[in-house]
Design an enzyme around this catalytic site. Structure first.
Site, PDB file in Angstrom:
ATOM      1  N   CYS A 133      -5.356  -2.654   4.811  1.00 47.43           N
ATOM      2  CA  CYS A 133      -3.833  -3.778   5.535  1.00 47.43           C
ATOM      3  C   CYS A 133      -4.995  -4.920   5.907  1.00 47.43           C
ATOM      4  CB  CYS A 133      -2.970  -2.785   6.085  1.00 47.43           C
ATOM      5  SG  CYS A 133      -1.931  -1.935   4.800  1.00 47.43           S
ATOM      6  N   ASN A 182      -5.066  -6.294  -1.797  1.00 48.84           N
ATOM      7  CA  ASN A 182      -4.887  -4.876  -1.826  1.00 48.84           C
ATOM      8  C   ASN A 182      -3.887  -3.682  -2.043  1.00 48.84           C
ATOM      9  OD1 ASN A 182      -5.865  -2.162  -0.460  1.00 48.84           O
ATOM     10  ND2 ASN A 182      -4.201  -2.667   1.301  1.00 48.84           N
ATOM     11  N   GLU A 183      -2.804  -3.904  -1.054  1.00 53.15           N
ATOM     12  CA  GLU A 183      -2.181  -2.825  -2.175  1.00 53.15           C
ATOM     13  C   GLU A 183      -0.541  -4.291  -2.214  1.00 53.15           C
ATOM     14  OE1 GLU A 183      -0.776  -0.157   0.917  1.00 53.15           O
ATOM     15  OE2 GLU A 183      -2.095   1.535   0.155  1.00 53.15           O
TER      16      GLU A 183
HETATM   17  O1  AHR Z   1      -5.988   4.108   4.789  1.00 59.16           O
HETATM   18  C1  AHR Z   1      -4.963   3.063   5.393  1.00 59.16           C
HETATM   19  C2  AHR Z   1      -4.095   2.112   4.724  1.00 59.16           C
HETATM   20  O2  AHR Z   1      -3.289   2.300   3.644  1.00 59.16           O
HETATM   21  C3  AHR Z   1      -5.001   1.633   3.976  1.00 59.16           C
HETATM   22  O3  AHR Z   1      -4.980   0.477   5.153  1.00 59.16           O
HETATM   23  C4  AHR Z   1      -3.745   0.406   3.413  1.00 59.16           C
HETATM   24  O4  AHR Z   1      -4.547  -0.246   1.952  1.00 59.16           O
HETATM   25  C5  AHR Z   1      -3.198   1.423   2.910  1.00 59.16           C
HETATM   26  O5  AHR Z   1      -1.903   1.247   2.688  1.00 59.16           O
END
Ligand code: AHR
Length: 656
Positions: free
Chosen positions: A236, A370-371
């Site tokens: 994140c 990322n996500e």
């Molecule tokens: O690993 C913790 C968090 O999990 C990371 O920052 C994110 O990519 C996911 O939501």
């Protein structure tokens, strides 16, 4: 009633005394898909004080006085003023120490470190400071936490400041005590005025003895896994609370004194706990990440922001970069490749050389986003892919399938990633035990013609408590047979998160926990290590009753996979018994030539009688893998895999 008791007896005997033997056949002559060197790796994010206060060995918190409350982490006494026209443009604050006046014996300041400052008896600490002041003198001390009744000084040195221009000074302190919660105290011992900026304290004994170095025990734990890939810097934090606070790699390179402070997105947890002092000094920046990847022998895999701020926190489309405005973000990606691989005559390649690494870092992979989720993601990823393919066709691009292991977004994003022809898709799954038990065949049915899989973040969050107990690690081990069996399509896998400070975590479980002086390798760490050190070079088919052993019906909670390791000439078989009963298992190595056989080998067992037990900083070796010798007769081994156990067998192929 008697009948009932008898039936119970029969059931009990069936379950315990006479568990059915399972025959597993390893097709030793069918050397299958290559296992990628990147297969088992590590994912680092600055969460749980993983960087500042953790891996990054700086012991002073808020060393540049740039936290929004500029003196956070410091206590001042006497006559101390905060100034903001210092020598470092992007970190302009510093302190001015003046005559203490009436009522104060001294003028000075004291830093509390990150949950205190951990120092060891006999160890040396490098104190450095930028200072300005003619013929001034300070005393630098390591002291007991000032909240204790009597301060105790266990290291002290004087430092002469000899210039009215800003200059860096350095001295070494040796501690005569081991103390996890020391403080650093500095005070003026001359009359006059003195300016201090970027006040820093590092152990001399960092990983590879580097200044601006990393904590040795923590890097050692990473090194001991021999990871194939190292993903950084998150998570994140790549996205940021908002775009302003996203991880911006360009701010993390160059002289450390001038790397601007950034908020850490993890100062807020998803459960609304608040860590007001959690910032990123960027002292551990992209140069240091590349160096670390090189040190531990892993392919670097940086992840860059794709123009989207954290979508969990930013529902408003205005919070993100419009597709037509993405150019600077795309340029950041292209410049990063130049920073990592470019000739030293290029702008960014030169910076890398100036920082101490003229040789390229050989970057091969780059993640964009990322996500992320929704159509916002592929529409932003597209121009990145087009530009990168054109400028750097040699770089493999990693896209994302969103935050979930399945569901609408996942189903939507995978085809989008295929359309964009990214090389790998990053999947994330933090799931309960049942999910891990039921996902043993996850990758068997994946399309072999599309992008490869990067299981970029995963961990078993078991039994309603997000702890690193043995059973969670066992579930991960079981699931990993599936990664291994499908190594033709799964090219990378990294557990997450990696680090957590016992006093400052936002997320658990985590792979390695630490306090200011100690660290502990969790059960999940050992599972990752067993796989990584025994990944082999090729998959070998292993079936039971004609089926892969993946916890499917009739398999009594067993999971297994087999590999061939061309380097050592060994077959390695991993069997995980997730059930509560010991299970007799026969391993038959089929297809060996007439003149071939197997030598006696080893069995490594990872087990705890108490599945709720974990390793802790106080008891770091409560559960560790144990290796012993094992004899094989012919090409068949009759063995028993204990209840709740991970057993790994290794046999060398020999000529008869
Ligand atoms: O690993 C913790 C968090 O999990 C990371 O920052 C994110 O990519 C996911 O939501």
């Amino acid at each position: 009633m008697r009948k009932l008791i008898f039936s119970f007896f029969l059931l009990f005997s069936a379950l315990t005394l006479h568990a059915q033997q399972h025959n597993m056949v390893i097709q030793a002559d069918q050397i299958g898909a290559q296992i990628q060197p990147t297969m088992y790796g590590l994912f680092f994010e600055d969460i749980n004080y993983g960087a500042d206060g953790g891996l990054y060995a700086e012991l002073v918190k808020n060393r540049s006085f740039e936290f929004p409350q500029n003196l956070m982490g410091w206590v001042t006494f006497g006559n101390v003023k905060l100034m903001n026209d210092g020598p470092f443009e992007r970190n302009p604050h510093y302190v001015r120490l003046g005559n203490s006046g009436h009522g104060h014996k001294h003028t000075g300041l004291e830093n509390e470190g990150f949950f205190g400052i951990g120092v060891k008896k006999g160890a040396e600490y490098r104190f450095s400071v930028w200072a300005r002041g003619q013929k001034q003198r300070i005393r630098v001390e390591l002291i007991k936490n000032s909240t204790m009744e009597e301060n105790q000084v266990f290291a002290a040195r004087d430092l002469e400041i000899d210039s009215k221009e800003w200059k860096k000074y350095e001295i070494t302190l040796r501690s005569n005590l081991t103390e996890p919660k020391a403080h650093l105290r500095i005070f003026l011992t001359s009359g006059g005025t003195l300016d201090l900026e970027h006040i820093s304290l590092f152990p001399v004994d960092t990983w590879m003895g580097r200044e601006n170095g990393l904590r040795k025990d923590l890097v050692q734990a990473l090194y001991d896994i021999k990871p194939g890939v190292f993903r950084f810097p998150g998570g994140c934090i790549v996205e940021g609370t908002d775009l302003e606070t996203r991880y911006n790699w360009k701010n993390t390179v160059g002289p450390i004194e001038n790397r601007p402070l950034n908020e850490n997105r993890w100062h807020y947890t998803f459960t609304h706990r608040f860590f007001p002092d959690y910032f990123q000094s960027y002292g551990l920046g992209f140069y240091e990440f590349f160096l670390l990847s090189e040190d531990i022998g892993a392919e670097p895999l940086p992840i860059l922001n794709c123009g989207l701020a954290c979508q969990f926190q930013n529902g408003n489309p205005e919070a993100h970069v419009a597709v037509c405005d993405l150019e600077p973000y795309i340029q950041d990606a292209i410049d990063l490749i130049e920073f990592a691989n470019g000739d030293t005559s290029t702008t960014w390649g030169k910076l890398r050389a100036d920082m101490g690494h003229p040789e390229p870092f050989n970057l091969k992979f780059l993640g964009i986003g990322n996500e992320q989720w929704g159509k916002e993601y592929p529409e932003r990823l597209k121009p990145f892919v087009e530009a990168l393919r054109k400028a750097h066709p040699e770089i493999k691009i990693v896209g994302s399938s969103g935050p979930n292991s399945e569901g609408d977004q996942f189903e939507y994003l995978w085809p989008e990633m295929k359309k964009l022809e990214v090389d790998l898709v990053d999947e994330h799954f933090y799931r309960p035990e049942a999910w891990f038990l039921n996902s043993g065949m996850r990758y068997d049915s994946y399309d072999r013609n599309g992008p490869k899989v990067f299981a970029g973040e995963y961990a078993c969050h078991g039994r309603g408590k997000k702890w690193n107990h043995f059973n969670a690690a066992l579930m991960e081990a079981a699931f990993m047979t599936n990664l291994e069996r499908n190594a033709d399509i799964v090219h990378m896998a990294t557990y997450a998160p990696l680090f957590a400070h016992v006093e400052g975590w936002q997320w658990r479980p985590d792979m390695i926990w630490f306090d200011n002086l100690r660290s502990v390798r969790t059960c999940s760490y050992y599972v990752q290590q067993l796989y990584a050190l025994n990944k082999g070079t090729n998959v070998v088919p292993l079936n039971m009753d004609g089926k892969p052993v993946a916890g499917v019906e009739g398999q009594d909670g067993l999971f297994a996979s087999a590999v061939w390791d061309a380097e050592s000439g060994c077959y390695i078989v991993k069997v995980i018994n997730t059930s509560n009963k010991p299970q007799p298992v026969e391993l038959s190595f089929a297809g060996l030539g007439k003149k071939e056989s197997l030598a006696d080998g080893t069995i490594t067992t990872f087990h705890s009688d108490n599945p709720d037990l974990d390793n802790t900083v106080d008891n770091p070796t409560a559960i560790i893998p144990v290796e012993s010798k094992i004899t094989i007769e012919g090409n068949t081994l009759k063995t028993e895999v204990g209840a709740k156990s991970f057993a790994m067998y290794k046999f060398k192929k020999i000529k008869k």
